[in-house]
Design a protein around this motif. Structure first.
Motif, PDB file in Angstrom:
ATOM      1  N   PHE A   1      19.852  40.096  32.903  1.00  0.00           N
ATOM      2  CA  PHE A   1      21.143  39.442  32.675  1.00  0.00           C
ATOM      3  C   PHE A   1      21.972  39.316  33.952  1.00  0.00           C
ATOM      4  O   PHE A   1      23.027  38.668  33.939  1.00  0.00           O
ATOM      5  N   ARG A   2      21.532  39.911  35.049  1.00  0.00           N
ATOM      6  CA  ARG A   2      22.356  39.977  36.244  1.00  0.00           C
ATOM      7  C   ARG A   2      22.879  38.621  36.726  1.00  0.00           C
ATOM      8  O   ARG A   2      24.046  38.535  37.155  1.00  0.00           O
ATOM      9  N   PRO A   3      22.089  37.524  36.662  1.00  0.00           N
ATOM     10  CA  PRO A   3      22.639  36.234  37.118  1.00  0.00           C
ATOM     11  C   PRO A   3      23.855  35.771  36.319  1.00  0.00           C
ATOM     12  O   PRO A   3      24.634  34.950  36.809  1.00  0.00           O
ATOM     13  N   GLU A   4      24.033  36.278  35.091  1.00  0.00           N
ATOM     14  CA  GLU A   4      25.150  35.856  34.249  1.00  0.00           C
ATOM     15  C   GLU A   4      26.390  36.728  34.444  1.00  0.00           C
ATOM     16  O   GLU A   4      27.449  36.427  33.899  1.00  0.00           O
ATOM     17  N   LEU A   5      26.274  37.788  35.228  1.00  0.00           N
ATOM     18  CA  LEU A   5      27.347  38.769  35.328  1.00  0.00           C
ATOM     19  C   LEU A   5      28.245  38.495  36.530  1.00  0.00           C
ATOM     20  O   LEU A   5      27.813  37.914  37.523  1.00  0.00           O
ATOM     21  N   ARG A   6      29.470  38.935  36.425  1.00  0.00           N
ATOM     22  CA  ARG A   6      30.401  38.807  37.544  1.00  0.00           C
ATOM     23  C   ARG A   6      31.550  39.782  37.361  1.00  0.00           C
ATOM     24  O   ARG A   6      31.807  40.282  36.257  1.00  0.00           O
ATOM     25  N   VAL A   7      32.260  40.023  38.450  1.00  0.00           N
ATOM     26  CA  VAL A   7      33.452  40.862  38.427  1.00  0.00           C
ATOM     27  C   VAL A   7      34.652  39.988  38.739  1.00  0.00           C
ATOM     28  O   VAL A   7      34.694  39.340  39.793  1.00  0.00           O
ATOM     29  N   ASP A   8      35.598  39.914  37.812  1.00  0.00           N
ATOM     30  CA  ASP A   8      36.819  39.143  38.034  1.00  0.00           C
ATOM     31  C   ASP A   8      38.017  40.016  37.671  1.00  0.00           C
ATOM     32  O   ASP A   8      37.885  41.228  37.465  1.00  0.00           O
ATOM     33  N   GLU A   9      39.182  39.417  37.598  1.00  0.00           N
ATOM     34  CA  GLU A   9      40.398  40.194  37.335  1.00  0.00           C
ATOM     35  C   GLU A   9      40.347  40.871  35.964  1.00  0.00           C
ATOM     36  O   GLU A   9      40.816  41.999  35.804  1.00  0.00           O
ATOM     37  N   ARG A  10      39.776  40.173  34.977  1.00  0.00           N
ATOM     38  CA  ARG A  10      39.659  40.788  33.655  1.00  0.00           C
ATOM     39  C   ARG A  10      38.750  42.014  33.703  1.00  0.00           C
ATOM     40  O   ARG A  10      39.045  43.043  33.085  1.00  0.00           O
ATOM     41  N   THR A  11      37.662  41.898  34.443  1.00  0.00           N
ATOM     42  CA  THR A  11      36.746  43.032  34.587  1.00  0.00           C
ATOM     43  C   THR A  11      37.459  44.215  35.216  1.00  0.00           C
ATOM     44  O   THR A  11      37.379  45.349  34.728  1.00  0.00           O
ATOM     45  N   ARG A  12      38.173  43.954  36.309  1.00  0.00           N
ATOM     46  CA  ARG A  12      38.853  45.039  37.019  1.00  0.00           C
ATOM     47  C   ARG A  12      39.922  45.700  36.138  1.00  0.00           C
ATOM     48  O   ARG A  12      40.098  46.924  36.173  1.00  0.00           O
ATOM     49  N   GLU A  13      40.620  44.902  35.343  1.00  0.00           N
ATOM     50  CA  GLU A  13      41.641  45.470  34.465  1.00  0.00           C
ATOM     51  C   GLU A  13      40.993  46.340  33.383  1.00  0.00           C
ATOM     52  O   GLU A  13      41.520  47.405  33.030  1.00  0.00           O
ATOM     53  N   THR A  14      39.859  45.900  32.876  1.00  0.00           N
ATOM     54  CA  THR A  14      39.157  46.674  31.854  1.00  0.00           C
ATOM     55  C   THR A  14      38.656  47.994  32.417  1.00  0.00           C
ATOM     56  O   THR A  14      38.788  49.053  31.784  1.00  0.00           O
ATOM     57  N   ILE A  15      38.086  47.951  33.615  1.00  0.00           N
ATOM     58  CA  ILE A  15      37.588  49.182  34.244  1.00  0.00           C
ATOM     59  C   ILE A  15      38.747  50.147  34.499  1.00  0.00           C
ATOM     60  O   ILE A  15      38.630  51.365  34.278  1.00  0.00           O
ATOM     61  N   ALA A  16      39.879  49.630  34.957  1.00  0.00           N
ATOM     62  CA  ALA A  16      41.042  50.483  35.204  1.00  0.00           C
ATOM     63  C   ALA A  16      41.542  51.113  33.913  1.00  0.00           C
ATOM     64  O   ALA A  16      41.958  52.287  33.898  1.00  0.00           O
ATOM     65  N   LEU A  17      41.493  50.353  32.826  1.00  0.00           N
ATOM     66  CA  LEU A  17      41.915  50.881  31.529  1.00  0.00           C
ATOM     67  C   LEU A  17      41.023  52.042  31.104  1.00  0.00           C
ATOM     68  O   LEU A  17      41.503  53.086  30.643  1.00  0.00           O
ATOM     69  N   ILE A  18      39.706  51.869  31.276  1.00  0.00           N
ATOM     70  CA  ILE A  18      38.772  52.944  30.925  1.00  0.00           C
ATOM     71  C   ILE A  18      38.975  54.145  31.832  1.00  0.00           C
ATOM     72  O   ILE A  18      38.961  55.301  31.382  1.00  0.00           O
ATOM     73  N   GLU A  19      39.184  53.874  33.111  1.00  0.00           N
ATOM     74  CA  GLU A  19      39.352  54.954  34.085  1.00  0.00           C
ATOM     75  C   GLU A  19      40.592  55.798  33.782  1.00  0.00           C
ATOM     76  O   GLU A  19      40.635  56.997  34.091  1.00  0.00           O
ATOM     77  N   HIS A  20      41.595  55.169  33.176  1.00  0.00           N
ATOM     78  CA  HIS A  20      42.816  55.882  32.803  1.00  0.00           C
ATOM     79  C   HIS A  20      42.903  55.970  31.273  1.00  0.00           C
ATOM     80  O   HIS A  20      43.937  55.691  30.675  1.00  0.00           O
ATOM     81  N   TYR A  21      41.807  56.362  30.695  1.00  0.00           N
ATOM     82  CA  TYR A  21      41.690  56.441  29.230  1.00  0.00           C
ATOM     83  C   TYR A  21      42.864  57.235  28.656  1.00  0.00           C
ATOM     84  O   TYR A  21      43.135  58.361  29.072  1.00  0.00           O
ATOM     85  N   PRO A  22      43.577  56.654  27.685  1.00  0.00           N
ATOM     86  CA  PRO A  22      44.762  57.336  27.141  1.00  0.00           C
ATOM     87  C   PRO A  22      44.384  58.544  26.289  1.00  0.00           C
ATOM     88  O   PRO A  22      43.520  58.469  25.421  1.00  0.00           O
ATOM     89  N   CYS A  23      45.029  59.670  26.556  1.00  0.00           N
ATOM     90  CA  CYS A  23      44.764  60.869  25.775  1.00  0.00           C
ATOM     91  C   CYS A  23      45.899  61.861  25.973  1.00  0.00           C
ATOM     92  O   CYS A  23      46.730  61.700  26.871  1.00  0.00           O
ATOM     93  N   ALA A  24      45.917  62.886  25.147  1.00  0.00           N
ATOM     94  CA  ALA A  24      46.923  63.938  25.259  1.00  0.00           C
ATOM     95  C   ALA A  24      46.661  64.768  26.517  1.00  0.00           C
ATOM     96  O   ALA A  24      45.509  64.879  26.954  1.00  0.00           O
TER      97      ALA A  24
END
Length: 319
Positions: free
Chosen positions: A216-239
């Motif tokens: 699938f690699r030819p279909e993949l890319r990193v854009d602003e939406r990707t970066r925002e999603t990764i940042a959201l996961i990286e700062h996963y909300p929790c107590a």
């Protein structure tokens, strides 16, 4: 006859039992809060004797019972999914994952738990419910490219990301990793779910899964939406109480990614010493949660459904 010591008295035994119950309950509450889980494990006690789609001897029952591995693999699979612009658009445009990531993870966990451990009717109904939702999800990318959620190729991409991530995390974090034949069985079993969701040409072995994922690699890319999603996961909300464990899980989730995915995201694989430290810590937490959910987790309840006399001394929480 010698008297029993104070520490062998019925009172101490009762207090110990109560303390263990309180600790298990508190751990269960923390897990539910951390993941947004909403299901009741007691629902998996019925119908009695129904093995569901796989049954207790399946590889799926073994892999999906490990909470820490499933959460780690789940976050890692979300990172992978974010690399495919059409797959990401489907959840970006039609869900609230950016503001309710825990709820999204909770729904995914409930789907996996029901299709793995639920009775046959419940599993099939859950799959059909998802198919009905997918049938109404469509849209266009910012560049005008159309997408539909029930595209067999997109479903296959999501399936590959989830199954490879779940198994990779289980192999790294479980104290009982699968042999090669059981790993292949896992992919063959999970293909049944993917096919019912509309995917085609699904892998039957671990090698096939990794090759298909890389294709699938030819279909993949990193854009602003990707970066925002990764940042959201990286700062996963929790107590705050859960932050140390969640931080370890997020770090491990990055390490579960293939080398090429890390490179696309501009990340480097951590040194072997750090990987070993994180793995050891999460293995210990996995063992603690296995103890906490030995009789009340989803996997334990499903086994009790099959055998009411079963004592799940080594079980783990499904969700």
């Amino acid at each position: 006859m010698a008297r029993p010591s104070f520490f062998q008295s019925p009172l101490i035994s009762q207090l110990q039992t109560q303390l263990e119950a309180q600790i298990k309950d508190q751990l269960g509450q923390r897990v539910r809060a951390m993941t947004g889980a909403t299901g009741d494990a007691r629902d998996f006690l019925q119908p009695a004797g129904d093995p569901g789609l796989f049954g207790p001897d399946s590889a799926a029952w073994q892999v999906h019972a490990h909470f820490v591995a499933m959460m780690t693999g789940g976050l890692s699979s979300l990172m992978l999914q974010a690399l495919h612009p059409r797959a990401l658009a489907a959840v970006w445009d039609h869900s609230s994952f950016r503001t309710q990531l825990q709820a999204r993870l909770g729904r995914t966990a409930l789907f996996v738990a029901t299709t793995t451990y639920g009775g046959t009717a419940a599993a099939l109904q859950t799959i059909e419910r998802v198919n009905r939702i997918h049938a109404h999800i469509r849209g266009t990318l910012p560049d005008g490219t159309p997408y539909v959620a029930n595209d067999p190729q997109l479903i296959r991409w999501v399936h590959l990301g989830e199954t490879t991530s779940f198994l990779r995390a289980y192999q790294d974090l479980s104290l009982q990793p699968l042999r090669t034949d059981r790993q292949n069985l896992y992919f063959a079993e999970m293909a049944q779910i993917g096919e019912r969701l509309g995917a085609t040409d699904l892998p039957q072995t671990r090698h096939q899964a990794l090759m298909q994922l890389q294709a699938f690699r030819p279909e993949l890319r990193v854009d602003e939406r990707t970066r925002e999603t990764i940042a959201l996961i990286e700062h996963y909300p929790c107590a705050p109480l859960d932050r140390p464990l969640v931080s370890l899980i997020v770090r491990a989730a990055f390490q579960m990614l293939p080398d090429w995915a890390l490179e696309m995201l501009g990340r480097e694989r951590s040194c072997p010493l750090e990987q070993a430290a994180v793995r050891t810590a999460l293995q210990g937490m996995g063992a603690s949660l296995a103890w906490a959910f030995a009789d009340t987790g989803v996997a334990a309840r499903a086994r009790q459904r099959m055998d009411p006399t079963f004592t799940a001394a080594g079980s783990s929480p499904g969700t």
